[in-house]
Enzyme design. Structure first.
Site, PDB file in Angstrom:
ATOM      1  CB  THR A  74       0.647  -0.368   4.722  1.00 48.93           C
ATOM      2  OG1 THR A  74       0.990  -1.511   3.913  1.00 48.93           O
ATOM      3  CG2 THR A  74       1.816  -0.033   5.622  1.00 48.93           C
ATOM      4  CB  THR A 126      -0.885   0.032   1.263  1.00 51.22           C
ATOM      5  OG1 THR A 126      -1.609  -1.192   1.377  1.00 51.22           O
ATOM      6  CG2 THR A 126      -1.881   1.177   1.249  1.00 51.22           C
ATOM      7  NE  ARG A 162      -8.662  -7.823   0.926  1.00 51.91           N
ATOM      8  CZ  ARG A 162      -7.634  -7.054   1.274  1.00 51.91           C
ATOM      9  NH1 ARG A 162      -7.103  -6.238   0.384  1.00 51.91           N
ATOM     10  NH2 ARG A 162      -7.138  -7.091   2.500  1.00 51.91           N
TER      11      ARG A 162
END
Length: 319
Positions: free
Chosen positions: A232, A181, A209
């Site tokens: 993250t 991320t 998802r």
């Protein structure tokens, strides 16, 4: 710059936690990651140094990370089990808790701009699918086709994971596959906070998802009274624990410092299997960048303009 000292303006960024193992992180890759982090820090710092807003600074920093194929966001997003890319992003303004987010999106060159469009040009907080794309088109956001977002390493990672599943081999617990991320948090000269997060999700994730990144209060949060947070990690755990808001709550109601609240929350996540980390900044410009896994691509910059970057638990590179 000391992270625990007040700063008139400052920015922290991350490029995902659960880093590539040291044995696989070649000198070329290492330099590439540090260079990408420095570019993002510089972009955000230029905004803040010119008197710009924290909101504009985190947007600028995240856009740089989305454009860098090494990071799992935008151009470097991972693939779902079906071989497509579905991206999530969120942004939040600490002045009034204004927020915008998108999920499962493919098309906008910079998903963080799509999230900002939701915040600034709609009455909603979270948009998905065609509704989000329609808004992006109306706002004139740059769009890209599949070849732009494709990167060979991400495709190879998908094939390796699908083969592991077909063979019945045990999950190797690869942190890099689970939570890549990018994100940024900032405080500007006026004391305003902002947070932004963008991700391609998990390699070989199920269609549809959505992780914690676009969930306000889980992976992204900002309030001038307390802090701004971008996380993250293994998103399902971060959602269940309302991770970003939990840090706010401990500061707001228990009077904890940012360093203690952020550190304790990340440590507690590790105990329940919530591998990952986060970046956070408080109303005085103090920063915290804790993680409970092998590493986190991360960096920070203050008024002096010297970017500080790190990957594992080594000291920060300066400049």
């Amino acid at each position: 710059m000391t992270f625990t000292e007040p700063q008139p303006f400052a920015l922290a960024i991350h490029g995902g936690a659960g880093t590539i193992k040291r044995s696989a992180l070649t000198p070329v890759l290492t330099e590439g990651y540090h260079a990408g982090l420095r570019r993002a820090l510089t972009a955000g710092h230029e905004v803040l140094a010119d008197g710009g807003s924290a909101l504009d600074a985190v947007t600028a920093a995240v856009m740089v990370l989305e454009d860098e194929p090494l990071f799992n966001a935008g151009r470097g997003a991972v693939f779902t089990a079906e071989g497509v890319q579905e991206m999530d992003a969120a942004i939040m303004d600490g002045r009034d808790r204004g927020a915008g987010a998108v999920a499962g999106l493919f098309g906008p060159r910079n998903p963080i701009l799509a999230a900002r469009a939701v915040m600034e040009h709609s009455e909603h907080v979270l948009l998905i699918g065609e509704g989000a794309l329609d808004l992006c088109r109306r706002q004139g956001l740059a769009m890209e086709e599949a070849p732009y977002f494709f990167t060979q390493p991400r495709w190879d990672a998908l094939q390796a994971e699908l083969e592991r599943r077909r063979s019945g081999a045990a999950d190797d617990g690869d942190e890099q596959r689970r939570h890549g991320t990018v994100g940024a948090v900032a405080r500007d000269r006026d004391g305003n906070l902002a947070a932004a997060t963008s991700t391609g999700g998990m390699t070989a994730k199920a269609k549809g998802r959505v992780g914690d990144s676009p969930v306000i209060g889980a992976g992204t949060f900002a309030d001038n009274i307390t802090c701004a947070v971008s996380a993250t990690g293994h998103g399902e755990h971060f959602i269940r624990r309302c991770t970003a808001h939990e840090i706010d709550a401990r500061m707001r109601w228990a009077g904890q410092s940012l360093e203690r609240a952020a550190g304790d929350v990340v440590a507690e996540l590790g105990v329940i299997g919530g591998s990952g980390g986060l970046i956070a900044i408080d109303r005085d410009g103090r920063m915290a960048l804790p993680f409970n896994c092998s590493g986190m691509y991360r960096g920070a910059i203050g008024p002096e303009g010297l970017p500080m970057t790190a990957i594992h638990r080594e000291g920060y590179r300066i400049g």
